[in-house]
Design a protein around this motif. Structure first.
Motif, PDB file in Angstrom:
ATOM      1  N   ILE A  87      -1.051   4.877   3.036  1.00 31.11           N
ATOM      2  CA  ILE A  87      -1.428   3.467   2.630  1.00 31.11           C
ATOM      3  C   ILE A  87      -0.396   2.487   3.622  1.00 31.11           C
ATOM      4  O   ILE A  87      -0.706   1.501   4.102  1.00 31.11           O
ATOM      5  N   SER A  88       0.828   2.989   3.363  1.00 34.02           N
ATOM      6  CA  SER A  88       2.031   2.331   3.989  1.00 34.02           C
ATOM      7  C   SER A  88       1.685   2.230   5.428  1.00 34.02           C
ATOM      8  O   SER A  88       2.338   1.294   6.146  1.00 34.02           O
ATOM      9  N   ARG A  89       1.415   3.331   5.976  1.00 30.19           N
ATOM     10  CA  ARG A  89       1.402   3.397   7.480  1.00 30.19           C
ATOM     11  C   ARG A  89       0.352   2.738   7.829  1.00 30.19           C
ATOM     12  O   ARG A  89       0.346   1.895   9.211  1.00 30.19           O
ATOM     13  N   VAL A  90      -1.018   2.679   7.241  1.00 27.27           N
ATOM     14  CA  VAL A  90      -2.046   1.721   7.629  1.00 27.27           C
ATOM     15  C   VAL A  90      -1.642   0.376   7.603  1.00 27.27           C
ATOM     16  O   VAL A  90      -2.211  -0.289   8.619  1.00 27.27           O
TER      17      VAL A  90
ATOM     18  N   GLY B  72      -0.612  19.553  -7.529  1.00 28.69           N
ATOM     19  CA  GLY B  72      -1.536  19.439  -6.283  1.00 28.69           C
ATOM     20  C   GLY B  72      -2.015  18.089  -6.223  1.00 28.69           C
ATOM     21  O   GLY B  72      -1.827  17.294  -5.250  1.00 28.69           O
ATOM     22  N   LEU B  73      -2.189  17.442  -7.334  1.00 30.03           N
ATOM     23  CA  LEU B  73      -2.632  15.939  -7.406  1.00 30.03           C
ATOM     24  C   LEU B  73      -1.496  15.049  -7.118  1.00 30.03           C
ATOM     25  O   LEU B  73      -1.659  13.873  -6.466  1.00 30.03           O
ATOM     26  N   LYS B  74      -0.377  15.319  -7.813  1.00 30.72           N
ATOM     27  CA  LYS B  74       1.091  14.648  -7.607  1.00 30.72           C
ATOM     28  C   LYS B  74       1.525  14.671  -6.081  1.00 30.72           C
ATOM     29  O   LYS B  74       1.650  13.581  -5.493  1.00 30.72           O
ATOM     30  N   HIS B  75       1.148  15.749  -5.275  1.00 29.83           N
ATOM     31  CA  HIS B  75       1.517  15.881  -4.125  1.00 29.83           C
ATOM     32  C   HIS B  75       0.332  14.856  -3.202  1.00 29.83           C
ATOM     33  O   HIS B  75       0.937  14.323  -2.276  1.00 29.83           O
ATOM     34  N   GLU B  76      -0.832  15.061  -3.462  1.00 29.58           N
ATOM     35  CA  GLU B  76      -1.919  14.516  -2.738  1.00 29.58           C
ATOM     36  C   GLU B  76      -1.617  12.891  -3.068  1.00 29.58           C
ATOM     37  O   GLU B  76      -1.753  12.243  -2.007  1.00 29.58           O
ATOM     38  N   ASN B  77      -1.020  12.505  -4.126  1.00 31.07           N
ATOM     39  CA  ASN B  77      -0.929  10.977  -4.220  1.00 31.07           C
ATOM     40  C   ASN B  77       0.063  10.487  -3.515  1.00 31.07           C
ATOM     41  O   ASN B  77       0.231   9.502  -2.949  1.00 31.07           O
ATOM     42  N   SER B  78       1.347  11.480  -3.410  1.00 33.32           N
ATOM     43  CA  SER B  78       2.429  11.015  -2.532  1.00 33.32           C
ATOM     44  C   SER B  78       1.938  10.962  -1.205  1.00 33.32           C
ATOM     45  O   SER B  78       2.434   9.879  -0.526  1.00 33.32           O
TER      46      SER B  78
ATOM     47  N   LEU C 139       3.796 -17.274   9.086  1.00 33.31           N
ATOM     48  CA  LEU C 139       2.654 -18.334   8.887  1.00 33.31           C
ATOM     49  C   LEU C 139       1.121 -17.938   9.821  1.00 33.31           C
ATOM     50  O   LEU C 139       0.288 -18.098   9.281  1.00 33.31           O
ATOM     51  N   SER C 140       1.555 -17.448  10.908  1.00 32.29           N
ATOM     52  CA  SER C 140       0.549 -17.027  11.664  1.00 32.29           C
ATOM     53  C   SER C 140      -0.317 -15.744  11.251  1.00 32.29           C
ATOM     54  O   SER C 140      -1.531 -15.852  11.346  1.00 32.29           O
ATOM     55  N   LEU C 141       0.379 -14.815  10.867  1.00 33.61           N
ATOM     56  CA  LEU C 141      -0.321 -13.586  10.293  1.00 33.61           C
ATOM     57  C   LEU C 141      -0.810 -13.780   8.984  1.00 33.61           C
ATOM     58  O   LEU C 141      -1.795 -13.529   8.429  1.00 33.61           O
ATOM     59  N   GLY C 142       0.167 -14.601   8.036  1.00 36.07           N
ATOM     60  CA  GLY C 142      -0.209 -14.827   6.584  1.00 36.07           C
ATOM     61  C   GLY C 142      -0.004 -13.807   5.335  1.00 36.07           C
ATOM     62  O   GLY C 142      -0.229 -14.089   4.304  1.00 36.07           O
ATOM     63  N   HIS C 143       0.423 -12.685   6.136  1.00 32.46           N
ATOM     64  CA  HIS C 143       0.647 -11.382   4.767  1.00 32.46           C
ATOM     65  C   HIS C 143       1.540 -10.452   5.578  1.00 32.46           C
ATOM     66  O   HIS C 143       2.003 -10.575   7.019  1.00 32.46           O
ATOM     67  N   CYS C 144       2.339  -9.962   4.795  1.00 35.52           N
ATOM     68  CA  CYS C 144       3.271  -8.898   4.989  1.00 35.52           C
ATOM     69  C   CYS C 144       3.373  -7.763   4.002  1.00 35.52           C
ATOM     70  O   CYS C 144       2.731  -7.655   3.200  1.00 35.52           O
ATOM     71  N   LEU C 145       4.393  -6.793   4.398  1.00 35.51           N
ATOM     72  CA  LEU C 145       4.355  -5.559   3.401  1.00 35.51           C
ATOM     73  C   LEU C 145       5.700  -5.598   2.951  1.00 35.51           C
ATOM     74  O   LEU C 145       6.713  -5.708   3.388  1.00 35.51           O
ATOM     75  N   ILE C 146       5.773  -5.545   1.693  1.00 36.94           N
ATOM     76  CA  ILE C 146       7.234  -5.213   0.955  1.00 36.94           C
ATOM     77  C   ILE C 146       7.062  -3.900   0.088  1.00 36.94           C
ATOM     78  O   ILE C 146       6.186  -4.075  -1.242  1.00 36.94           O
ATOM     79  N   GLY C 147       7.593  -2.812   0.435  1.00 34.35           N
ATOM     80  CA  GLY C 147       7.447  -1.693  -0.342  1.00 34.35           C
ATOM     81  C   GLY C 147       5.939  -1.325  -0.230  1.00 34.35           C
ATOM     82  O   GLY C 147       5.644  -1.088   1.101  1.00 34.35           O
TER      83      GLY C 147
END
Length: 403
Positions: A119-122, A107-113, A293-301
């Motif tokens: 987190i990726s969506r947010v 159950g914990l493994k499923h919740e972690n997934s 540079l305007s945003l200053g950050h991005c998502l990789i994985g």
């Protein structure tokens, strides 16, 4: 000393076959007591598995078996009935608790997934929101026509006779082509270069070269493409598990409003003092450069990474001038700390005696104070000369003047 079978608690005779557990208990067993035949033991010996064979009674995994080795032990047969019931209840409790723990772990493994996906969506929503705010506030102005010309490619036409003049070169080009049809040639800008050469900026250098091959211009001239350089950014905070081939596809998939398909990975290297955290130097087009540079950050994985400007110029370590290296330097030695005529290793200047040779050279022109020149050449955060040079590079090469 007599050897006893742990299962039946009977003595193993000299003529009887037995097997020893190679796990925790290291106990001995009659072959029938562990459901083994002579042929099975021979097979274990032939394959070498006899050296790792385990009885299963001493392993925690045996709690999942239908048979209870603890209750089957011959030693428990001598205990009173009420103790047997106590051990039986204890064994059932352990089995039930073990099964419950397995279910909780699953159950914990499923919740972690699910949490990682959330987190990726947010993070992606956060990036999209920042980009929309940036657009609404007009932080990303439209690229001018001059900037568009900066991103075209160029063709260099140089005469094989180095004494020829630029005027003669232009005359031959006019004779070879019908310049009234400029749309087909795609010429956007013409610039004279040394040794009688001409640089033609055009939107389709491939089409221009194809037209060149259909006349005799190549007999007298060397013709080759020159690709306009692109700005670079540095992205820091990448996990160890992401390799160089994965970076651009992830950027395009997760940050499609920032980067374009023209983005290229130049180099992936570890962050200083953090060998398991990596940074990447990325070559991008002008629009992607502005957005990043305007945003200053991005998502990789699953990594939220910071973005930094990586447009730079070469500094000579002999004279501390720019746009050339030590190999081609013809100037005298200058210390990068105090501007005196000695190498850095011989410098004895204190922190109050620092002096930038580049800022000193423009001190009177730009009305710089003594404090504004009191820094080492490598202190780019305080070097006015370096900041002005970077602005000029961005303006000349990329048409960028507002970043």
């Amino acid at each position: 000393m007599a050897i006893k079978c742990r299962k039946c608690n009977k003595t193993i005779g000299r003529a009887e076959d037995y097997i020893s557990c190679r796990k925790e208990c290291a106990a001995n067993y009659h072959l029938p007591c562990v459901n083994l035949t002579k042929s099975a033991v021979t097979s274990l010996k032939d394959t070498g598995s006899i050296l790792t064979w385990g009885c299963g009674f001493c392993s925690p995994l045996s709690l999942n078996n239908s048979a209870d080795p603890l209750l089957d032990s011959g030693a428990l047969q001598k205990l009173p009935d009420f103790l047997k019931e106590v051990f039986a209840e204890f064994s059932r409790t352990v089995n039930e608790n073990f099964k419950k723990l397995n279910e909780q772990v699953a159950g914990l493994k499923h919740e972690n997934s699910l949490l990682r996906e959330e987190i990726s969506r947010v993070l992606q929503q956060h990036l999209d929101c920042n980009l929309q705010i940036s657009k609404n506030n007009n932080n990303n102005p439209a690229i001018s026509y001059a900037a568009t010309l900066k991103n075209t490619s160029a063709v260099v036409i140089k005469p094989k006779n180095t004494t020829q003049t630029t005027m003669q070169t232009k005359s031959d080009i006019v004779t070879s082509f019908n310049l009234e049809n400029t749309d087909k040639l795609g010429i956007a800008k013409v610039k004279s270069i040394k040794n009688g050469g001409v640089l033609l900026q055009c939107h389709d250098p491939g089409e221009f070269k194809r037209l060149v091959q259909n006349n005799k211009l190549e007999e007298k001239y060397d013709i080759h493409d020159v690709k306009t350089p692109l700005p670079r950014i540095r992205i820091s905070g990448i996990s160890d598990g992401i390799n160089e081939e994965m970076i651009v596809p992830l950027l395009l998939k997760q940050n499609k409003h920032i980067f374009s398909v023209s983005s290229q990975c130049v180099k992936l290297l570890p962050v200083k003092n953090h060998p398991k955290i990596f940074q990447v130097i990325l070559q991008v087009d002008v629009t992607s450069y502005r957005n990043a540079l305007s945003l200053g950050h991005c998502l990789i994985g699953l990594d939220g990474c910071n973005i930094y400007d990586a447009v730079d110029v070469i500094r000579c370590y002999r004279c501390n001038g720019y746009n050339h290296s030590v190999k081609t330097c013809k100037k005298s030695i200058s210390c990068p700390r105090c501007s005196e005529a000695h190498v850095l290793q011989d410098c004895k200047a204190t922190s109050e005696q620092l002096k930038c040779v580049n800022c000193t050279s423009i001190k009177s022109k730009d009305n710089l104070s003594t404090e504004e020149t009191s820094h080492a050449c490598w202190d780019y955060a305080h070097c006015v000369f370096y900041k002005n040079l970077i602005k000029k590079v961005k303006s000349d090469l990329f048409g960028i003047s507002d970043l």
